[in-house]
Design an enzyme around this catalytic site. Structure first.
Site, PDB file in Angstrom:
ATOM      1  N   GLU A  23       0.841  -1.184   0.000  1.00  0.00           N
ATOM      2  CA  GLU A  23       0.000   0.000   0.000  1.00  0.00           C
ATOM      3  C   GLU A  23       0.884   1.244   0.000  1.00  0.00           C
ATOM      4  O   GLU A  23       1.934   1.273   0.633  1.00  0.00           O
ATOM      5  CB  GLU A  23      -0.927   0.017   1.217  1.00  0.00           C
ATOM      6  CG  GLU A  23      -1.954  -1.098   1.196  1.00  0.00           C
ATOM      7  CD  GLU A  23      -3.019  -0.986   2.269  1.00  0.00           C
ATOM      8  OE1 GLU A  23      -3.135   0.087   2.918  1.00  0.00           O
ATOM      9  OE2 GLU A  23      -3.758  -1.972   2.456  1.00  0.00           O
ATOM     10  N   ASP A  95      -8.875   0.687   8.525  1.00  0.00           N
ATOM     11  CA  ASP A  95      -8.966   2.070   8.050  1.00  0.00           C
ATOM     12  C   ASP A  95      -9.889   2.877   8.959  1.00  0.00           C
ATOM     13  O   ASP A  95      -9.576   4.017   9.318  1.00  0.00           O
ATOM     14  CB  ASP A  95      -9.495   2.121   6.610  1.00  0.00           C
ATOM     15  CG  ASP A  95      -8.534   1.511   5.601  1.00  0.00           C
ATOM     16  OD1 ASP A  95      -7.319   1.459   5.874  1.00  0.00           O
ATOM     17  OD2 ASP A  95      -9.012   1.088   4.531  1.00  0.00           O
TER      18      ASP A  95
END
Length: 137
Positions: A23, A95
């Site tokens: 990521e 998240d």
């Protein structure tokens, strides 16, 4: 609603491809509004997560430096972006646990098949998906 300039969109996608199976992340700059924002610039920030294949954590010093740079140019922080190299194209539970900027956009670019960029505003308790529009200028 989030409007993002084409060159800023392309920068996020290219950054994601360059990250391979890890990521990548960064800060979105432009004009921030309560209901609608516009992204005109993207600032990369190093992902220092312990498991970058499945999560991101922005280097705190670099993140603050990017925010200072954005504000010194007279722009607003609009939000943040990161990628999900293998999907899905929506925020994960991690998240949500790490979101700290209520009212700001969290863009996720997923690469499970082809690039897909979605955006969610954090309301302090959960993410609310917002419409994304691409603008040439």
């Amino acid at each position: 609603m989030l409007t993002i300039r084409r060159d800023a969109y392309d920068e996020i996608v290219h950054h994601g491809y360059a990250g391979g199976d890890e990521e990548v992340c960064g800060v979105l700059a432009g004009e921030h509004g309560a209901d609608a924002s516009r992204v005109t610039d993207v600032s990369r920030v190093e992902n220092v997560a312990d498991a970058p294949q499945i999560r991101y954590a922005m280097d705190p010093e670099a993140q603050l430096q990017r925010i200072d740079e954005i504000e010194s140019r007279g722009l607003d922080v609009v939000g943040f972006y990161h990628t999900h190299p293998t999907g899905p194209a929506r925020p994960s539970a991690v998240d949500a646990d790490r979101a700290t900027w209520p009212g700001y956009s969290y863009v996720i670019c997923a690469f499970d098949g082809h690039p897909y960029l979605g955006s969610w505003r954090w309301n302090g308790e959960e993410f609310e998906q917002e419409t994304v529009a691409i603008a040439e200028e």
